[in-house]
Scaffold this motif. Structure first.
Motif, short mmCIF file in Angstrom:
data_model
loop_
_atom_site.label_atom_id
_atom_site.label_comp_id
_atom_site.label_asym_id
_atom_site.label_seq_id
_atom_site.Cartn_x
_atom_site.Cartn_y
_atom_site.Cartn_z
N LYS A 82 0.83 -1.21 0.00
CA LYS A 82 0.00 0.00 0.00
C LYS A 82 0.87 1.27 0.00
O LYS A 82 2.00 1.26 0.52
CB LYS A 82 -0.92 0.01 1.22
N PRO A 83 0.35 2.38 -0.57
CA PRO A 83 1.10 3.64 -0.56
C PRO A 83 1.08 4.35 0.79
O PRO A 83 1.81 5.31 0.99
CB PRO A 83 0.40 4.48 -1.62
N ASP A 84 0.24 3.88 1.73
CA ASP A 84 0.17 4.41 3.08
C ASP A 84 -0.08 5.92 3.08
O ASP A 84 0.67 6.70 3.69
CB ASP A 84 1.44 4.08 3.86
N LEU A 85 -1.17 6.32 2.43
CA LEU A 85 -1.54 7.74 2.39
C LEU A 85 -2.08 8.14 3.76
O LEU A 85 -3.19 7.78 4.13
CB LEU A 85 -2.58 7.98 1.30
N GLU A 86 -1.28 8.89 4.50
CA GLU A 86 -1.64 9.26 5.87
C GLU A 86 -2.00 10.73 6.01
O GLU A 86 -2.47 11.14 7.07
CB GLU A 86 -0.48 8.94 6.82
N THR A 87 -1.79 11.53 4.98
CA THR A 87 -2.09 12.96 5.09
C THR A 87 -2.90 13.43 3.89
O THR A 87 -2.70 12.98 2.76
CB THR A 87 -0.81 13.81 5.17
N GLY A 100 -4.81 26.74 -5.91
CA GLY A 100 -4.50 25.81 -4.84
C GLY A 100 -4.77 24.38 -5.23
O GLY A 100 -5.20 24.08 -6.37
N ALA A 101 -4.53 23.46 -4.32
CA ALA A 101 -4.67 22.03 -4.63
C ALA A 101 -4.97 21.23 -3.37
O ALA A 101 -4.72 21.68 -2.25
CB ALA A 101 -3.39 21.51 -5.28
N LEU A 102 -5.51 20.05 -3.59
CA LEU A 102 -5.72 19.05 -2.56
C LEU A 102 -4.59 18.03 -2.69
O LEU A 102 -4.44 17.41 -3.75
CB LEU A 102 -7.08 18.39 -2.75
N LEU A 103 -3.79 17.86 -1.65
CA LEU A 103 -2.61 17.00 -1.70
C LEU A 103 -2.75 15.81 -0.75
O LEU A 103 -3.18 15.96 0.40
CB LEU A 103 -1.36 17.77 -1.30
N ALA A 104 -2.37 14.62 -1.24
CA ALA A 104 -2.30 13.41 -0.43
C ALA A 104 -0.85 12.92 -0.43
O ALA A 104 -0.22 12.85 -1.48
CB ALA A 104 -3.22 12.33 -0.98
N MET A 105 -0.33 12.58 0.77
CA MET A 105 1.07 12.20 0.89
C MET A 105 1.21 10.86 1.61
O MET A 105 0.49 10.59 2.57
CB MET A 105 1.85 13.27 1.68
N GLY A 106 2.17 10.06 1.14
CA GLY A 106 2.52 8.83 1.83
C GLY A 106 3.33 9.12 3.08
O GLY A 106 3.94 10.18 3.23
#
Length: 320
Positions: A82-87, A100-106
């Motif tokens: 899994k990419p472990d998207l925690e944020t 602006g943007a919506l960002l998802a981070m591992g």
């Protein structure tokens, strides 16, 4: 602190072939004009819940793919890949995202967990259907050198700085606030190349439950430079293995980086994501999402209101 249950995070379709139609490991939340955007740490998609309005009234969420491929149904294999998207957080404008943007981070806790996905916002603040990807390797490289068990579980932009939150565990008990100049991050996102280094890394003690350290799970900006965070006490020695959840807390950190308020949540909820849904002049209202730590159990969405004295109000309608 008592919570109101808002809804179960059911989905229109499974997150993988033959899977269950719910999120079980919700880990990040952003609310935009009543629409909920949720990432799960064991999924390749963003889940979108249009105007959830209660346990019975909320329609199932739809999925927006963030990364290509499929994850195994087997829990151990899925955890490994899994990419472990925690944020999940909202970012100001940068090149390619003028509104602006919506960002998802591992989380960065493993080599395959160092990916970022972002969706540009339109003039109305709605995320685009077009997903852009980036590597977090150069951003996380100096953090791996600083932390023996890197596990980024919260991110937000506040007063021209990007904040990343390092989560503690029993084997690596330091929570840390990692701060970057947003202009440098924006240039890196827009143009690529080496990522900037942090301008500061500050260890923050947020306490323990039954001798298990509380670890950050999410945070969002509040008012006057302050920010709100969630944290859980999970009985595990590292960022990879799950452990028993002994409880969750909500806290507020002021502009100077001091913990001003910290309250334990009633029950054994494992709160992994939050967003602020009140304006700065109102009592603090939060929406929260949980990680069930069990693929057969759906994640839940919860609501919490703090009045100015720091007390929890279980029924906001009654307090009006």
């Amino acid at each position: 602190m008592k919570l109101d249950l808002l809804r179960t995070l059911e989905l229109e379709v499974p997150t993988h072939a033959g899977g269950r139609r719910h999120l079980s490991a919700a880990s990040g939340l952003v609310v935009i004009d009543g629409t909920w955007y949720v990432v799960g740490d064991d999924a390749l998609h963003l889940a979108v819940f249009d105007q959830p309005a209660g346990v019975e009234a909320g329609a199932p969420g739809r999925l927006v793919r963030l990364f290509a491929g499929e994850l195994p149904a087997d829990a151990k294999q899925r955890k490994a890949r899994k990419p472990d998207l925690e944020t999940l957080f909202l970012a100001p404008a940068f090149r390619g995202a003028p509104h602006g943007a919506l960002l998802a981070m591992g989380s960065g806790s493993r080599e395959n967990r160092q990916r970022l996905a972002w969706l540009a916002l339109d003039e109305a603040g709605t995320p685009s259907a077009r997903v852009c990807e980036a590597s977090l390797v150069t951003l996380y490289e100096p953090l791996h050198a600083r932390f023996s068990d890197l596990n980024i579980e919260g991110a937000f932009v506040n007063e021209a700085c990007l904040y990343l939150l390092q989560r503690a565990n029993a084997g690596s008990p330091e929570n840390a606030v990692i701060r970057y100049d947003w202009a440098g991050i924006a240039a890196w996102l827009g143009h690529g190349g080496p990522a900037p280094h942090p301008v500061s890394i500050t260890v923050l003690d947020i306490g323990r439950i039954d001798d298990v350290p509380l670890g950050f799970t999410d945070a969002k900006p509040w008012r006057d430079g302050s920010w709100v965070f969630s944290a859980v006490a999970e009985a595990t020695d590292d960022s990879y293995r799950d452990g028993a959840c002994l409880g969750s807390v909500i806290g507020i950190v002021d502009r100077a980086g001091r913990v001003q308020r910290l309250e334990r949540i009633e029950g054994d909820w494992k709160v992994e994501g939050l967003d602020v849904t009140s304006v700065p002049t109102e009592p603090l209202q939060l929406v929260l999402v949980t990680d069930a730590d069990d693929p057969d159990r759906p994640a839940q969405a919860l609501r919490l209101i703090w009045d100015r004295s720091g007390k929890s109000i279980a029924n906001p309608e009654a307090s009006a």
